[in-house]
Scaffold this motif. Structure first.
Motif, PDB file in Angstrom:
ATOM      1  N   TRP A  52       0.836  -1.203   0.000  1.00 25.57           N
ATOM      2  CA  TRP A  52       0.000   0.000   0.000  1.00 25.57           C
ATOM      3  C   TRP A  52       0.869   1.251   0.000  1.00 25.57           C
ATOM      4  N   GLN A  53       1.955   1.242   0.762  1.00 27.43           N
ATOM      5  CA  GLN A  53       2.884   2.367   0.757  1.00 27.43           C
ATOM      6  C   GLN A  53       3.583   2.489  -0.591  1.00 27.43           C
ATOM      7  N   ARG A  54       3.931   1.360  -1.180  1.00 29.27           N
ATOM      8  CA  ARG A  54       4.544   1.394  -2.509  1.00 29.27           C
ATOM      9  C   ARG A  54       3.581   1.957  -3.555  1.00 29.27           C
ATOM     10  N   ARG A  55       2.325   1.652  -3.407  1.00 25.02           N
ATOM     11  CA  ARG A  55       1.327   2.182  -4.345  1.00 25.02           C
ATOM     12  C   ARG A  55       1.255   3.699  -4.232  1.00 25.02           C
ATOM     13  N   LYS A  56       1.260   4.230  -3.015  1.00 25.31           N
ATOM     14  CA  LYS A  56       1.239   5.677  -2.838  1.00 25.31           C
ATOM     15  C   LYS A  56       2.490   6.313  -3.447  1.00 25.31           C
ATOM     16  N   TRP A  57       3.652   5.667  -3.220  1.00 26.04           N
ATOM     17  CA  TRP A  57       4.888   6.188  -3.804  1.00 26.04           C
ATOM     18  C   TRP A  57       4.841   6.170  -5.323  1.00 26.04           C
ATOM     19  N   LYS A  58       4.306   5.101  -5.913  1.00 27.02           N
ATOM     20  CA  LYS A  58       4.239   4.993  -7.366  1.00 27.02           C
ATOM     21  C   LYS A  58       3.288   6.040  -7.949  1.00 27.02           C
ATOM     22  N   LEU A  59       2.169   6.277  -7.298  1.00 26.52           N
ATOM     23  CA  LEU A  59       1.237   7.299  -7.788  1.00 26.52           C
ATOM     24  C   LEU A  59       1.876   8.685  -7.757  1.00 26.52           C
TER      25      LEU A  59
END
Length: 323
Positions: free
Chosen positions: A96-103
């Motif tokens: 979930w944190q990686r998703r925020k970083w990718k966005l």
């Protein structure tokens, strides 16, 4: 009538009475009709005694609830098994944190690639280049091809322009120092991709342009290295070859400023490296990974609860003889 006459008559009638009933043929006929063999008298008496001594039928009766047994695990096994769902929840949170970083990264790339390029000389010494990744710039100066280095092995992000007879997924990036016209400072410029067979610059003399040239491209920061890669960044047998984009190591080796520019496709020349090697297309599948790990975590949590804290059986049936 004399006594002898009566005695003879009685014995004669008795034999006539027994003759048709107790012959062996009559016994066989009766057994065949009844579908069973005649049981001798002594055997019949034995079976009757066995039937009398047969135990009474059994009846099941529920035992009291305090006698119920539980298969609960020890505290140590509970902790060990509980680490599996906890780890799965942690991986779901990490994705979930990686998703925020990718966005955020995709948003930054979209904004910076849509902006107009700025002169690199205006940014030199004024800002931290680690915060300017994917910023479009232009610079003017002269290449020093004698100090050319390579980064490999890399795919070509412009596969349609790959030379015939070469694989687009296996090649090298050509990085050349460029001396800025205005300030005289040197920076690193990734001119583009070449096949491994073109590693020697003598093979691509046409692309070794000289004189003053204007380059358009993007500022790139240090590449994140795979933590499992134990190989050195710089090949000890070939110091010109680097395994990843380590800007500090390359600038120290060539004596330039730690500034790295990826040239765009329009800056390519005939017979030289193919520019436009900046990858700005990323897959964002982190939400799928979040749902996958979360589903596994929930399933393992249910299994852990049922195994660590099993339900106690309320009734346990025992046999009781009916008297």
């Amino acid at each position: 009538m004399s006594r002898h006459v009566l005695t003879g008559f009685y014995s004669h009638c008795q034999e006539c009475y027994r003759a048709p009933r107790w012959t062996k043929q009559a016994e066989r006929l009766i057994s065949a009709l009844r579908g069973r063999t005649k049981i001798p008298r002594r055997q019949m008496s034995t079976q009757l005694n066995t039937a009398k001594n047969k135990p009474s039928p059994l009846k099941f009766q529920a035992a009291p609830s305090p006698q119920a047994k539980s298969e609960e695990l020890s505290t140590f096994l509970k902790v060990v098994l509980g680490m599996f769902p906890v780890t799965a929840y942690g991986l779901a949170l990490w994705q979930w944190q990686r998703r925020k970083w990718k966005l955020n990264l995709l948003k930054t790339i979209e904004e910076r690639t849509a902006a107009e390029p700025v002169p690199l000389t205006e940014l030199m010494g004024k800002v931290d280049f680690s915060d300017l990744d994917y910023t479009k710039v232009w610079l003017e100066g002269e290449f020093d091809h004698s100090r050319e280095i390579l980064i490999g092995y890399r795919p070509n992000f412009q596969p349609d322009l790959t030379s015939k007879g070469f694989k687009a997924n296996f090649g090298l990036w050509v990085v050349t120092p460029l001396k800025l016209k205005d300030t005289g400072r040197e920076v690193l410029v990734n001119r583009g991709w070449v096949p491994v067979a073109w590693e020697n610059p003598e093979i691509r003399k046409e692309g070794q342009i000289t004189g003053n040239i204007k380059i358009y491209g993007m500022i790139r920061t240090k590449e994140r290295r795979n933590p499992l890669d134990v190989n050195p960044t710089q090949d000890p047998k070939n110091p010109r070859l680097f395994s990843n984009r380590d800007i500090v190591a390359m600038s120290q080796y060539l004596g330039t400023d730690p500034v790295y520019i990826d040239s765009d496709l329009e800056s390519s020349v005939e017979g030289g490296p193919i520019g436009g090697q900046t990858n700005i297309k990323f897959n964002n599948r982190h939400m799928e990974y979040v749902l996958t790990w979360l589903s596994l975590a929930i399933g393992m949590s249910i299994l852990w609860k049922n195994r660590a804290f099993p339900k106690t059986v309320s009734k346990r049936y025992t046999r009781k003889t009916v008297t």
